[in-house]
Design an enzyme around this catalytic site. Structure first.
Site, PDB file in Angstrom:
ATOM      1  N   HIS A 391       0.829  -1.210   0.000  1.00 24.74           N
ATOM      2  CA  HIS A 391       0.000   0.000   0.000  1.00 24.74           C
ATOM      3  C   HIS A 391       0.868   1.267   0.000  1.00 24.74           C
ATOM      4  O   HIS A 391       0.709   2.147  -0.853  1.00 24.74           O
ATOM      5  CB  HIS A 391      -0.893  -0.045   1.254  1.00 24.74           C
ATOM      6  N   GLU A 392       1.802   1.324   0.943  1.00 23.88           N
ATOM      7  CA  GLU A 392       2.625   2.533   1.062  1.00 23.88           C
ATOM      8  C   GLU A 392       3.569   2.709  -0.119  1.00 23.88           C
ATOM      9  O   GLU A 392       3.864   3.834  -0.531  1.00 23.88           O
ATOM     10  CB  GLU A 392       3.407   2.515   2.380  1.00 23.88           C
ATOM     11  N   HIS A 395       1.730   4.484  -2.813  1.00 25.58           N
ATOM     12  CA  HIS A 395       1.837   5.937  -2.610  1.00 25.58           C
ATOM     13  C   HIS A 395       3.189   6.453  -3.088  1.00 25.58           C
ATOM     14  O   HIS A 395       3.288   7.469  -3.765  1.00 25.58           O
ATOM     15  CB  HIS A 395       1.733   6.260  -1.114  1.00 25.58           C
ATOM     16  N   HIS A 398       3.553   6.587  -6.812  1.00 24.31           N
ATOM     17  CA  HIS A 398       2.711   7.675  -7.332  1.00 24.31           C
ATOM     18  C   HIS A 398       3.461   9.002  -7.185  1.00 24.31           C
ATOM     19  O   HIS A 398       3.545   9.799  -8.126  1.00 24.31           O
ATOM     20  CB  HIS A 398       1.388   7.704  -6.558  1.00 24.31           C
TER      21      HIS A 398
END
Length: 599
Positions: A391-392, A395, A398
């Site tokens: 998940h991180e 980020h 991105h």
């Protein structure tokens, strides 16, 4: 004797993030902090008359502001990363406070300048762009400032509002220090009878215990400390809600929620659509609770039973190295370049891996325009932590692609799309792990985890969004948010969401006090909308291959060059409708049926 966490200075360097990539020494950081202060003072020359004279002057302003932003991004990153790994370290807290003050001072200086730019008529701005082609580099930023013209005040009022920002953030800071530094963690006997400190990072893993006594004791002990300070937490929450409404009213919005979503260029209907779509599909969550009760074999299902797996995990813990390897394999569908950048992050210490004494709880990714993103983890050797890492890093990549392809203004993507890349990574990891196994028991365990993603991300975050909306509406009507009022609102929402098969324990009524995202001003709904969007995007990637991947990478590289709604439309998802949410919840229902058949 309670199991103790390592002190920060005891943590191995290879397990920490490379903060020296921002500044090799504290002296270099302090020099740049001083530089920011001096450069910021240079903005005073940009008066209304000076900016209005020519496009050259407008260009000069944005070039100077870009220069300042690049430096302040570095100093903020250095100060915040150091402060977060040891919230009890007063030296780093002081440095962080120094830089935050610089940031708010910069806001105070730029606020009236924005009002000057907003006040210019359309014909003059159009002529400036015609006269000075280089201004096109800042067109997105200029248009976004002018978009908020109906909510922009006079230069004097903008300066006054900006001057209150530092004071307005005091509630957030007090909450963070109370939660992360000042609270004494309770101790509970684990399965082996050893006393263990229940930190924020250990709370959910202990609720995953197979031993109902450990789950119950952890749940009751952890929430007892919030109950002890319920009036303090209620006062902090009310202060934040009143602050949000003050700024909303000052900017001529009808509500705090409308002001918050409009700041990200998102229509308020998206917020209402989410709550309506989830409420229309509440029966799926009730079915899930009934299945959980059945598979756990309990007469009563309690709130402390919602995290423990419905099927047992296979023996052996998930190491950090194993998690990295599986994530890299799962994300190969996104192409060689994506995986290459991912491995750079793994190998070059972008990540602060493990929990230590005083470290901020949870996990996050923070972009840094001049270097690379930084990821904070509190890895716990389980499947949840593996998915948190995926998940991180979503980020982080991105931020990486956005920074690589845009100037610092356009690289700062809106919060509304911030959770799409992270949850897309999770969906792709889940698909990889499910396809990798033929073992029914392991498959059931993975589906259990996927169901929990739906519960915690789509349903739970929407419940948070309802709580935030209701409580802010109460403040807007002049009603007081006492501890008892907040507890009742939160308890009633839990009753509605979890249904008749759940015993809604009284302790859950204080849970709102431990949710830091309630201090982020209507942030939580975006987890649910992003999860819905990422479910649609990941499905397209897996079914279409390269065309969908190309659209997705373009989205990651888009920064804020378009509105978040339009960026997602380019990726193939229309979040102005209920369809992505309803489709995601339909998948949730199908997974419940599959789970019921597997076990």
């Amino acid at each position: 004797m309670a199991k103790e966490l390592l002190k920060r200075e005891q943590v191995a360097v290879e397990d920490t993030w490379a903060i020296e990539d921002i500044y090799a020494t504290e002296e270099a950081f302090l020099a740049d902090a001083d530089k920011v202060e001096k450069m910021s003072e240079e903005l005073e020359k940009f008066t209304e008359s000076y900016l209005s004279e020519s496009g050259i002057h407008l260009l000069e302003y944005y070039k100077k502001l870009e220069e300042i932003y690049i430096v302040i991004d570095k100093v903020l990153g250095y100060a915040e990363r150091n402060a977060d790994v040891d919230t009890s370290n007063t030296h780093y807290q002081a440095l962080d406070g120094k830089v935050v003050t610089l940031y708010y001072k910069l806001q105070e200086l730029t606020a009236p300048i924005d009002s000057y730019i907003v006040a210019m008529d359309d014909a003059k701005i159009a002529q400036f762009f015609k006269d000075v082609p280089e201004l096109e580099n800042y067109k997105v930023t200029i248009e976004d400032v002018r978009r908020l013209k109906p909510h922009t005040l006079s230069s004097e009022m903008e300066a006054l509002l900006a001057a209150t920002s530092d004071m307005g953030s005091a509630v957030d800071k007090v909450y963070g220090l109370l939660e992360n530094a000042d609270f004494e963690n309770p101790t509970v006997k684990d399965e082996k009878g050893e006393m263990v400190k229940v930190s924020s990072g250990r709370f959910v893993p202990m609720l995953e215990s197979k031993d109902v006594r450990v789950r119950r004791d952890t749940f009751k002990a952890y929430y007892a400390r919030y109950e002890q300070y319920k009036n303090t937490f209620a006062s902090l929450y009310e202060g934040k809600a009143k602050s949000n409404f003050f700024y909303a009213k000052a900017r001529k919005y009808s509500s705090s929620m409308e002001a918050a979503v409009d700041a990200n260029n998102v229509p308020k209907e998206v917020y209402y659509n989410l709550i309506e779509a989830v409420n229309e599909n509440m029966d799926y969550l009730h079915q899930y609770m009934k299945l959980r009760k059945k598979l756990l074999g309990v007469d009563e299902l309690h709130m402390y039973d919602v995290y423990t797996p419905m099927v047992e995990q296979e023996e052996g813990e998930i190491t950090y190295a194993m998690a990295q390897e599986e994530i890299a394999e799962a994300l190969k569908v996104l192409g060689d370049d994506y995986v290459s950048v991912l491995k750079q992050g793994f190998e070059n210490r972008w990540i602060d891996k493990y929990e230590n004494e005083g470290k901020r709880s949870g996990a996050y990714s923070a972009g840094n325009y001049s270097t690379h993103p930084f990821v904070l983890m509190n890895f716990q050797y389980n499947l949840d932590s593996e998915f948190t890492l995926a998940h991180e890093m979503g980020h982080a990549l991105h931020s990486y692609y956005s920074s690589k392809n845009n100037n610092i203004f356009d690289s700062d993507y809106k919060i509304f799309v911030a959770e799409v890349a992270s949850t897309c990574n999770e969906a792709l990891l889940m698909d990889y792990l499910l396809k990798k196994t033929t073992d029914k028991r392991k498959k059931a365990y993975l589906i259990n985890h996927f169901l929990e993603q739906f519960r915690t991300t789509l349903y739970r975050q929407t419940m948070f969004a309802e709580f935030e909306l209701r409580t802010h509406e109460m403040v807007e009507k002049g009603e007081a948010l006492t501890a008892d009022v907040l507890k009742k609102v939160y308890y009633d929402l839990n009753k509605k969401y979890y249904g008749n098969d759940m015993v809604v324990d009284e302790e859950i009524a204080i849970e709102w006090a431990r949710i830091p995202h309630f201090y982020y001003n209507f942030y939580v709904y975006q987890y649910a909308t992003s999860f819905s969007a990422s479910m649609a995007i990941s499905k397209m990637i897996l079914e279409e291959g390269k065309p969908a991947v190309d659209r997705y990478l373009k989205f990651l590289s888009g920064g804020c060059t378009k509105s978040p709604i339009d960026l997602l439309k380019d990726a193939g998802v229309d979040m102005t409708t209920k369809k992505p949410i309803s489709d995601a919840l339909k998948t949730f229902g199908e997974l419940i049926q599959e789970m019921d058949q597997l076990v």
